[in-house]
Design an enzyme around this catalytic site. Sequence first.
Site, PDB file in Angstrom:
ATOM      1  N   HIS A 151      21.646  13.719 -18.962  1.00  0.00           N
ATOM      2  CA  HIS A 151      21.711  13.434 -17.529  1.00  0.00           C
ATOM      3  C   HIS A 151      21.676  14.704 -16.682  1.00  0.00           C
ATOM      4  O   HIS A 151      21.443  14.629 -15.478  1.00  0.00           O
ATOM      5  CB  HIS A 151      22.960  12.603 -17.229  1.00  0.00           C
ATOM      6  CG  HIS A 151      22.796  11.168 -17.600  1.00  0.00           C
ATOM      7  ND1 HIS A 151      23.303  10.115 -16.859  1.00  0.00           N
ATOM      8  CD2 HIS A 151      22.156  10.591 -18.644  1.00  0.00           C
ATOM      9  CE1 HIS A 151      22.988   8.969 -17.429  1.00  0.00           C
ATOM     10  NE2 HIS A 151      22.307   9.235 -18.520  1.00  0.00           N
TER      11      HIS A 151
ATOM     12  N   SER B  23      15.513  12.872 -18.304  1.00  0.00           N
ATOM     13  CA  SER B  23      14.759  12.388 -19.458  1.00  0.00           C
ATOM     14  C   SER B  23      13.349  12.948 -19.467  1.00  0.00           C
ATOM     15  O   SER B  23      12.764  13.208 -18.413  1.00  0.00           O
ATOM     16  CB  SER B  23      14.688  10.856 -19.429  1.00  0.00           C
ATOM     17  OG  SER B  23      15.965  10.276 -19.526  1.00  0.00           O
TER      18      SER B  23
ATOM     19  N   LYS C 203      14.583  -3.735 -19.677  1.00  0.00           N
ATOM     20  CA  LYS C 203      13.697  -3.346 -20.779  1.00  0.00           C
ATOM     21  C   LYS C 203      14.500  -3.089 -22.046  1.00  0.00           C
ATOM     22  O   LYS C 203      14.087  -3.488 -23.151  1.00  0.00           O
ATOM     23  CB  LYS C 203      12.911  -2.093 -20.384  1.00  0.00           C
ATOM     24  CG  LYS C 203      11.727  -1.794 -21.295  1.00  0.00           C
ATOM     25  CD  LYS C 203      10.804  -0.769 -20.682  1.00  0.00           C
ATOM     26  CE  LYS C 203       9.533  -0.613 -21.497  1.00  0.00           C
ATOM     27  NZ  LYS C 203       8.565   0.287 -20.857  1.00  0.00           N
ATOM     28  N   ASP C 204      15.655  -2.430 -21.919  1.00  0.00           N
ATOM     29  CA  ASP C 204      16.516  -2.207 -23.082  1.00  0.00           C
ATOM     30  C   ASP C 204      17.026  -3.534 -23.642  1.00  0.00           C
ATOM     31  O   ASP C 204      17.181  -3.686 -24.856  1.00  0.00           O
ATOM     32  CB  ASP C 204      17.697  -1.310 -22.708  1.00  0.00           C
ATOM     33  CG  ASP C 204      17.304   0.151 -22.602  1.00  0.00           C
ATOM     34  OD1 ASP C 204      16.210   0.510 -23.071  1.00  0.00           O
ATOM     35  OD2 ASP C 204      18.098   0.944 -22.039  1.00  0.00           O
TER      36      ASP C 204
ATOM     37  N   GLU D 166      21.163   5.981 -51.263  1.00  0.00           N
ATOM     38  CA  GLU D 166      20.613   4.961 -50.379  1.00  0.00           C
ATOM     39  C   GLU D 166      19.234   5.394 -49.899  1.00  0.00           C
ATOM     40  O   GLU D 166      18.911   6.586 -49.854  1.00  0.00           O
ATOM     41  CB  GLU D 166      21.541   4.732 -49.177  1.00  0.00           C
ATOM     42  CG  GLU D 166      22.818   3.977 -49.511  1.00  0.00           C
ATOM     43  CD  GLU D 166      22.584   2.481 -49.630  1.00  0.00           C
ATOM     44  OE1 GLU D 166      21.809   2.060 -50.515  1.00  0.00           O
ATOM     45  OE2 GLU D 166      23.185   1.725 -48.853  1.00  0.00           O
TER      46      GLU D 166
END
Length: 421
Positions: free
Chosen positions: A216, A220, A244-245, A288
Amino acid sequence: MAGLHKSEFTNPVINWIDTRMPVFTMIQKEYGVFPTPKNFNYFWNFGALAMVNLMLMIATGIFLAMNYTAHTGMAFDSVERIMRDVNYGWLLRYGHANGASMFFIVVYVHIFRGLYYGSYKAPRELLWMIGVVIFLLMMATAFMGYVLPWGQMSYWGATVITNLFSAIPVVGESVVTWLWGGFSVDNPTLNRFFSLHYLLPFVIVGVVFLHIVALHITGSGNPLGIEVKGPQDTLPFHPYYTIKDSVGICVYFIVFAVLVFFAPNYLGHPDNYIPGNPLVTPNHIVPEWYFLPFYAILRSVPSKLGGVMMMFGSIALMFVLPWLDTSPVRSARFRPIYRILIWVLVLAMITLGVCGARPPEGIWVVLARLATAYYFLHFLVLLPLLGKLERPLPLPESISRPVLGGGPLPGGAMAKPMEKA
């Protein structure tokens, strides 16, 4: 009233809280009106998905810890009791185990997005480095969590991986003894792994907070890799990107539900349903799936110390990546050669993953060595050279022009000459 914050919220309860502790004002500033580039694609959903996944892992982990017994004589049976006797224990266990795999899938896509769109370049170097720290903490947490069921793969995975530290000159044996809490993988090892596995997710939350603060402050990145030129290039985070998220989160939970309800053991190893036995070595010890590329790098070097250094070095490279990539352009959209090489890197990582799951013999060793060689060649040789040899495509004048489909720029040109991104 003196000393109170002036709140703009009309709800009397929220206003009363916000005047005394302006948490809602902070949320509105950072997640409401926060200006965000208007050209995000769905790759930018994966940061939010990682946060949702982290919260899910902490929630299921807390309830699992209430029913788990960290003792070598009872750990395996306590996991079976969770599966059979605890109400919805099977759901908690499968959600937690498969949540780890989903977490790594989300984070690997998030890392790929950063590599593809140059999110590690100035001024976001520290943001990227904090992200690498989060990745390391995830790996440590996942490794210790894999030990807790105390099946065959849990026990022997812990034995093999912790023994790697014995390759460190002078202090290696002491480090291994300290990790074990004794002279073999035993009850003290399980106890300290359980304690750290429970604690580290909360450390991750703290580092994620720093990651968000750094984001922030610098703002971005975006698919074009150019900085915003003003309000015309941005949208408020809410409601545009919260919606959108939300779409991405719904798709994520559909995939997650299919995995948990229809193929809960697909990504696990059947030998881990056999109690850990120090006297019986499995035919093929594998970690894994999300560790397999790094495991293949480790095994591709004949020397134990060399393999350990290569494995840890493959992650250490991520810390210095902002300085290895010398190109002034961020996004692979405008870097034709880099766009090809980044997919070759993805292919190399997939090859390493496949080789890591196979016995270290025959063609698998050759492929692992070739993929390892390309991995280091990509970061240490090709990226520095590309900055000097590659001719990037012209950059757009601003975010708004490509987004809005505006025609030619003033003067008849179609794009602004390349500038330092």
